[in-house]
Design an enzyme around this catalytic site. Structure first.
Site: not given
Length: 419
Positions: A87, A182
């Site tokens: 991400d 994350e």
């Protein structure tokens, strides 16, 4: 690596950054955005095409794969893991990323967009001068680049491709893991540590070339709700309680110089990242960071005491506060050999090691407390989470060399690597 493999590294990175994987804060689901699975599915296909074993994608968008051992000698070799996140940060858009390569950078300022609105200037970003003559990947000024952490993903994938293409290199079993979310603090929520099967691992999620990180902040998130009382301003004397002003008062009672703009190294901070409201209600959201547990606890206690004081001043229930720990300093969980091998590997590829504290956190911080010790390695990038992000191509190439060299050190292999 030969020129073909270097070109493949760059092509992978450019492909990955154009896939929108921006995560979304305050979501109950993992991943927080379904679009993260688009990159996950692509990586799964690529890992299968490389010939990796046990490639699997979980319902929550985690991806795992295994590079089988090629050891011919009888010796105990630990199972090593490498982890990166897919991400990108919600700080700036990760959609419609248009990366651009500055070939043989000449040391001058770089106009990122055609309107000359955004400039990557050597005065503001002096680190640029270290890369004169190298090739830089930059943004078009309208989005972040996504090198955090798609550079790490591309580097791990290139390491995997290199080792799979050179089965004559002896190494132990290597596990690869890619995580979602994350950037919103949930990358380790559903990580299958037991199924991953590594004895220890490295996250590849750091900054400039040469950095090794194994100390990170203790971290917490704080939400403060202010309950005011709205009265017509013409007759408000003695009755109005302005929630916005009360929120400002709360913030002003925190130490002025303990905010990110005044801190560095091991210094902790309170960071007000969201404030919204009106006279009736207001909400402030903070992150609290400190490397030392004692002062971390003191910071949380200070916020609670401020809330107590304001409730005494304005009436019970005027201020509500909720503090939730996010992760802790992984230092106590990191085994010395993990750092020693990373230092040796950097020295052997001609890069000066720089051991620095993480002024943030990684998946490895939480995974270390889940039984998988995980220091953090560099990816080569600069200025993450913003439009001025850039990464030197040659630094990415060196990072791949670093990963391969760590693999060989754990296999006690000192052979000359094939091109």
């Amino acid at each position: 690596m030969d020129q073909t493999e270097k070109q493949q590294l760059l092509e992978r990175f450019l492909q990955y950054v154009t896939i929108d994987t921006e995560s979304v804060p305050d979501q109950e689901t993992v991943p927080s955005s379904e679009k993260q699975k688009n990159l996950c599915r692509l990586l799964k296909t690529q890992m299968e095409e490389m010939g990796l074993s046990h490639v699997r994608m979980s319902e929550h968008g985690y991806l795992y794969g295994e590079i089988p051992s090629t050891m011919k000698r009888r010796c105990a070799v630990p199972v090593l893991g490498f982890i990166a996140h897919m991400d990108t940060a919600p700080a700036l858009s990760g959609a419609n990323v248009n990366p651009r390569i500055i070939k043989h950078y000449d040391g001058s300022d770089i106009d990122l967009d055609s309107e000359h609105k955004y400039c990557l200037s050597k005065k503001e970003f002096p680190s640029l001068q270290r890369y004169i003559g190298q090739d830089l990947v930059v943004t078009d000024g309208h989005t972040l680049l996504g090198a955090d952490d798609k550079a790490g993903v591309a580097e791990i994938m290139t390491m995997a491709s290199y080792l799979m293409n050179h089965p004559e290199i002896e190494h132990g079993t290597i596990q690869i893991g890619f995580t979602p979310d994350e950037e919103v603090g949930r990358g380790a929520d559903f990580f299958d540590v037991e199924g991953f099967g590594a004895d220890f691992a490295y996250t590849v999620d750091g900054g400039e070339l040469g950095e090794i990180e194994y100390e990170n902040f203790n971290a917490a998130a704080a939400k403060v709700w202010i309950h005011g009382k709205s009265i017509h301003p013409g007759s408000a004397k003695g009755q109005m309680k302005n929630a916005i002003l009360m929120g400002m008062e709360f913030h002003q009672m925190l130490p002025v110089f303990e905010n990110p703009a005044y801190t560095e190294g091991y210094e902790g901070f309170y960071h007000l990242h969201t404030m919204q409201g009106d006279v009736e209600t207001a909400k402030l959201e903070y992150i609290i960071r400190d490397h030392h547990m004692e002062t971390f606890l003191q910071k949380k206690e200070r916020m609670e005491k401020i809330a107590e004081y304001l409730n005494e001043k304005y009436g019970a229930g005027s201020v509500e506060i909720q503090i939730a720990d996010s992760y802790y300093n992984m230092k106590e969980k990191i085994e010395p050999h993990l750092i020693e091998h990373a230092v040796q590997a950097l020295e052997r590829i001609g890069v000066e090691p720089k051991i620095v504290p993480i002024r943030g956190g990684t998946d490895g911080a939480r995974l270390s407390f889940m039984g998988l010790p995980c220091p953090n390695l560099c990816t080569g990038g600069h200025n993450y989470h913003g439009r001025y992000e850039y990464i030197p191509v040659q630094s990415m190439e060196k990072c791949v060399e670093l990963l391969v060299r760590i693999v060989l050190l754990y296999a006690n292999t000192e052979e000359t690597l094939p091109d």
